[in-house]
Design a protein around this motif. Structure first.
Motif, PDB file in Angstrom:
ATOM      1  N   ALA A  31       0.836  -1.192   0.000  1.00  0.00           N
ATOM      2  CA  ALA A  31       0.000   0.000   0.000  1.00  0.00           C
ATOM      3  C   ALA A  31       0.870   1.241   0.000  1.00  0.00           C
ATOM      4  O   ALA A  31       1.830   1.324   0.759  1.00  0.00           O
ATOM      5  N   CYS A  32       0.538   2.168  -0.859  1.00  0.00           N
ATOM      6  CA  CYS A  32       1.193   3.471  -0.857  1.00  0.00           C
ATOM      7  C   CYS A  32       0.133   4.462  -0.391  1.00  0.00           C
ATOM      8  O   CYS A  32      -0.832   4.726  -1.108  1.00  0.00           O
ATOM      9  N   ARG A  39      -3.556   3.686   7.146  1.00  0.00           N
ATOM     10  CA  ARG A  39      -2.785   2.547   6.630  1.00  0.00           C
ATOM     11  C   ARG A  39      -3.504   1.236   6.912  1.00  0.00           C
ATOM     12  O   ARG A  39      -3.578   0.359   6.073  1.00  0.00           O
ATOM     13  N   ILE A  43      -4.602  -1.678   4.183  1.00  0.00           N
ATOM     14  CA  ILE A  43      -4.073  -3.040   4.290  1.00  0.00           C
ATOM     15  C   ILE A  43      -5.207  -4.036   4.520  1.00  0.00           C
ATOM     16  O   ILE A  43      -5.204  -5.143   3.959  1.00  0.00           O
ATOM     17  N   THR A  62       4.088  -0.953   3.521  1.00  0.00           N
ATOM     18  CA  THR A  62       3.454   0.345   3.281  1.00  0.00           C
ATOM     19  C   THR A  62       4.511   1.406   3.015  1.00  0.00           C
ATOM     20  O   THR A  62       5.525   1.469   3.697  1.00  0.00           O
ATOM     21  N   CYS A  64       4.652   5.737   2.494  1.00  0.00           N
ATOM     22  CA  CYS A  64       3.862   6.944   2.741  1.00  0.00           C
ATOM     23  C   CYS A  64       4.533   8.111   2.024  1.00  0.00           C
ATOM     24  O   CYS A  64       5.696   8.417   2.293  1.00  0.00           O
TER      25      CYS A  64
END
Length: 125
Positions: A31-32, A39, A43, A62, A64
């Motif tokens: 995930a960006c 977050r 997810i 992740t 960010c």
């Protein structure tokens, strides 16, 4: 007749063995997120898609970023690709829009990219 989780797992294992499949598909959740984005929500949505397909989750990664950054400039993406290169996972499940070059890189490892449309607050289409 109600089947227990053990019954379902046993039947799946028997069917996979009969079909010649011995391993489940291993994936990385990537995930960006932007600052302020949850977050855990992102997810969780990726995990829901992977679990629904009976995929084994090898890692949850992740990144960010305030602004869009090239995939190769993201440390988490490089980590996910490292797991693909090491044959730890066979695919990446992500909300990030991919570029054709990312898909080409994955194809080079005989891996796949599965994009999940992100729904704020866990909304479903």
């Amino acid at each position: 007749m109600t089947r227990t989780l053990g019954d379902i797992a046993r039947r799946r294992a028997l069917a996979d063995a009969a079909a010649g499949f011995t391993d489940r598909v291993a994936v990385v959740l990537y995930a960006c997120v932007t600052p302020g984005q949850d977050r855990n929500d992102v997810i969780a949505q990726l995990r829901q898609h992977a679990v629904a397909r009976d995929w084994v989750i090898r890692a949850e990664i992740t990144d960010c970023f305030q602004e869009a950054a090239a995939l190769d400039d993201r440390p988490g993406w490089r980590q996910a690709m490292g797991l693909i290169a090491a044959s730890t996972a066979m695919g990446i499940v992500t909300t990030a829009s991919s570029s054709p070059s990312a898909q080409d890189k994955l194809r080079g490892y005989h891996a796949f990219l599965f994009e999940v449309p992100y729904r704020s607050g866990g909304e479903r289409k």
